[in-house]
Design a protein around this motif. Structure first.
Motif, mmCIF file in Angstrom:
data_model
loop_
_atom_site.group_PDB
_atom_site.id
_atom_site.type_symbol
_atom_site.label_atom_id
_atom_site.label_comp_id
_atom_site.label_asym_id
_atom_site.label_seq_id
_atom_site.Cartn_x
_atom_site.Cartn_y
_atom_site.Cartn_z
ATOM 1 N N LEU A 1 -5.507 -12.574 -8.459
ATOM 2 C CA LEU A 1 -5.831 -12.040 -7.143
ATOM 3 C C LEU A 1 -4.894 -10.878 -6.834
ATOM 4 N N LEU A 2 -5.323 -10.004 -5.930
ATOM 5 C CA LEU A 2 -4.497 -8.882 -5.491
ATOM 6 C C LEU A 2 -4.078 -9.101 -4.045
ATOM 7 N N LEU A 3 -2.763 -9.134 -3.821
ATOM 8 C CA LEU A 3 -2.182 -9.209 -2.483
ATOM 9 C C LEU A 3 -1.649 -7.829 -2.121
ATOM 10 N N LEU A 4 -2.184 -7.257 -1.052
ATOM 11 C CA LEU A 4 -1.791 -5.928 -0.598
ATOM 12 C C LEU A 4 -1.021 -6.045 0.706
ATOM 13 N N ASP A 5 0.203 -5.532 0.712
ATOM 14 C CA ASP A 5 1.000 -5.484 1.936
ATOM 15 C C ASP A 5 0.775 -4.124 2.589
ATOM 16 N N ALA A 6 0.085 -4.123 3.715
ATOM 17 C CA ALA A 6 -0.263 -2.883 4.409
ATOM 18 C C ALA A 6 0.648 -2.624 5.611
ATOM 19 N N THR A 7 1.814 -3.249 5.613
ATOM 20 C CA THR A 7 2.735 -3.092 6.735
ATOM 21 C C THR A 7 3.100 -1.632 6.982
ATOM 22 N N GLN A 8 3.233 -0.832 5.914
ATOM 23 C CA GLN A 8 3.626 0.567 6.063
ATOM 24 C C GLN A 8 2.430 1.519 6.035
ATOM 25 N N SER A 9 1.224 0.988 6.215
ATOM 26 C CA SER A 9 0.052 1.875 6.186
ATOM 27 C C SER A 9 -0.968 1.582 7.280
ATOM 28 N N LEU A 10 -1.165 0.318 7.643
ATOM 29 C CA LEU A 10 -2.208 -0.029 8.605
ATOM 30 C C LEU A 10 -1.864 0.554 9.971
ATOM 31 N N GLY A 11 -2.734 1.433 10.446
ATOM 32 C CA GLY A 11 -2.501 2.124 11.707
ATOM 33 C C GLY A 11 -2.244 3.603 11.533
ATOM 34 N N HIS B 1 0.846 -1.191 0.000
ATOM 35 C CA HIS B 1 0.000 0.000 0.000
ATOM 36 C C HIS B 1 0.885 1.245 0.000
ATOM 37 N N VAL B 2 1.899 1.229 0.856
ATOM 38 C CA VAL B 2 2.883 2.315 0.936
ATOM 39 C C VAL B 2 4.262 1.690 0.820
ATOM 40 N N SER B 3 5.092 2.217 -0.061
ATOM 41 C CA SER B 3 6.422 1.667 -0.269
ATOM 42 C C SER B 3 7.327 1.954 0.930
ATOM 43 N N TYR B 4 7.998 0.910 1.395
ATOM 44 C CA TYR B 4 8.992 1.086 2.460
ATOM 45 C C TYR B 4 10.165 1.921 1.981
ATOM 46 N N LEU B 5 10.379 1.952 0.670
ATOM 47 C CA LEU B 5 11.559 2.575 0.095
ATOM 48 C C LEU B 5 11.360 4.061 -0.191
ATOM 49 N N THR B 6 10.275 4.384 -0.898
ATOM 50 C CA THR B 6 10.071 5.764 -1.365
ATOM 51 C C THR B 6 8.954 6.503 -0.645
#
Length: 373
Positions: free
Chosen positions: A177-187, A153-158
């Motif tokens: 299917l779409l896999l969304l990594d929300a590690t840098q956005s959830l919360g 969802h949000v790039s850890y890099l940029t």
């Protein structure tokens, strides 16, 4: 601008300016108490187990509220890498199938697909253009053999924030299917699990919890065919008795089919406390807060002549703000000597702004950064 969560509620924030939330967040005193509650519950035998189950139920309910789903859509894993790898093994790949992702992905969102190359699965990596990637760039690589599209969802890099809703409107019209990594956005910004097929997130960053847990949200609309290659007593319906239990099993009908055994309950207690806090503060309020602080910081960075890779538009970023630097680790180290914590690496310095940051933190960074470049 005042912090949304009192700095005094965190351990150690009186000694530093913390812009490190994309890697770790400081310990909230409520989380410390929650972990202590878990340790006390362990001394209560059956009553402790009842408390564990009740806390897990509340934790999943909180996460469902954050994600716009239902508690049964949520599985609690050990870490985000485990969750992504289990998804990789659950998908029915055949030789000639492909996975579409982009060059700004974190390694945990890349490595499981590279491991499938030996089975004839193609990994299509979309390049960036001046550190930006448009959703159309991903859509242009999808064809009839695409089984999965992967994006953070949000790039850890940029720090770029992808319009996954727009992406999903197109992806769900395909067999992918779409896999969304929300590690840098959830919360820190809203996340809608119903606008992706699978959502993963770590627990110890923007969710303000601790290591040892991760979130896997499973949208039931297009994922009924997913059957994990791993199985444990929690991932199946009540085991049969007698001879029958040695002959067959049936997976749980919801996200629980990805849970093999007990979760790390210390993290579950911590995550229940931290997600309750985030819901009380309000994700919309946190989003506005970090956007306003970013509106001050980005022009300042640009004015120093730095190459800012994070979009200036508030809707295209979240808490992470990055700029390029050839010696990013040294910049971060010099700031750390002045009790200002940022992430330096991968050729960029990342400044992560959360609800506990305030104008004073921004002022400290603006005062000291020029001397540390």
């Amino acid at each position: 601008m005042n912090a949304l969560i009192d700095k005094k509620d965190f351990i150690g924030l009186e000694r530093c300016s913390w812009f490190y939330s994309g890697a770790e967040t400081p310990t909230h005193r409520g989380v410390l108490q929650a972990v202590t509650d878990y340790l006390h519950a362990r001394s209560l035998g059956p009553v402790g187990r009842e408390r564990n189950a009740a806390t897990e139920e509340r934790c999943k309910r909180n996460l469902a509220l954050l994600l716009g789903g239902q508690p049964e859509h949520i599985a609690l894993m050990s870490n985000a890498s485990e969750a992504i790898s289990m998804i990789a093994q659950a998908l029915p790949f055949r030789p000639g199938d492909n996975v579409v992702l982009h060059v700004l992905e974190f390694p945990s969102g890349v490595l499981p697909w590279l491991a499938l190359q030996s089975q004839g699965v193609e990994v299509r990596v979309v390049p960036h253009r001046d550190w930006q990637i448009d959703e159309a760039d991903l859509l242009g690589r999808i064809d009839s053999r695409t089984r999965l599209v992967v994006t953070s969802h949000v790039s850890y890099l940029t720090g770029i924030r992808f319009d996954y809703r727009r992406l999903y409107e197109h992806v769900r019209q395909t067999d992918a299917l779409l896999l969304l990594d929300a590690t840098q956005s959830l919360g820190v910004v809203p996340v809608d699990m119903m606008m992706a097929d699978l959502v993963v997130s770590s627990s110890y960053k923007w969710l303000l919890s601790i290591h040892g847990g991760a979130v896997l949200a499973v949208n039931p609309q297009r994922t009924a065919h997913l059957a994990p290659r791993y199985v444990g007593w929690r991932s199946v319906k009540a085991a049969a008795s007698g001879e029958a239990k040695f002959q067959a099993f049936e997976f749980q009908p919801d996200a629980r089919r990805f849970e093999l055994g007990y979760p790390a309950y210390s993290t579950v207690y911590a995550l229940e406390s931290s997600t309750r806090l985030l819901l009380e503060v309000g994700i919309d309020s946190i989003e506005r807060h970090v956007a306003a602080l970013g509106d001050v910081l980005i022009p300042f960075l640009s004015g120093l002549g730095l190459e800012v890779t994070t979009p200036s538009e508030a809707g295209r970023r979240a808490g992470n703000i990055s700029f390029r630097h050839d010696d990013a680790e040294a910049v971060a180290a010099r700031l750390q000597e002045r009790s200002i914590y940022v992430m330096g690496g991968d050729g960029r310095v990342r400044i992560s702004v959360h609800a506990f940051n305030d104008s004073g933190d921004i002022g400290q960074l603006m005062q000291h950064l020029p001397d540390c470049l």
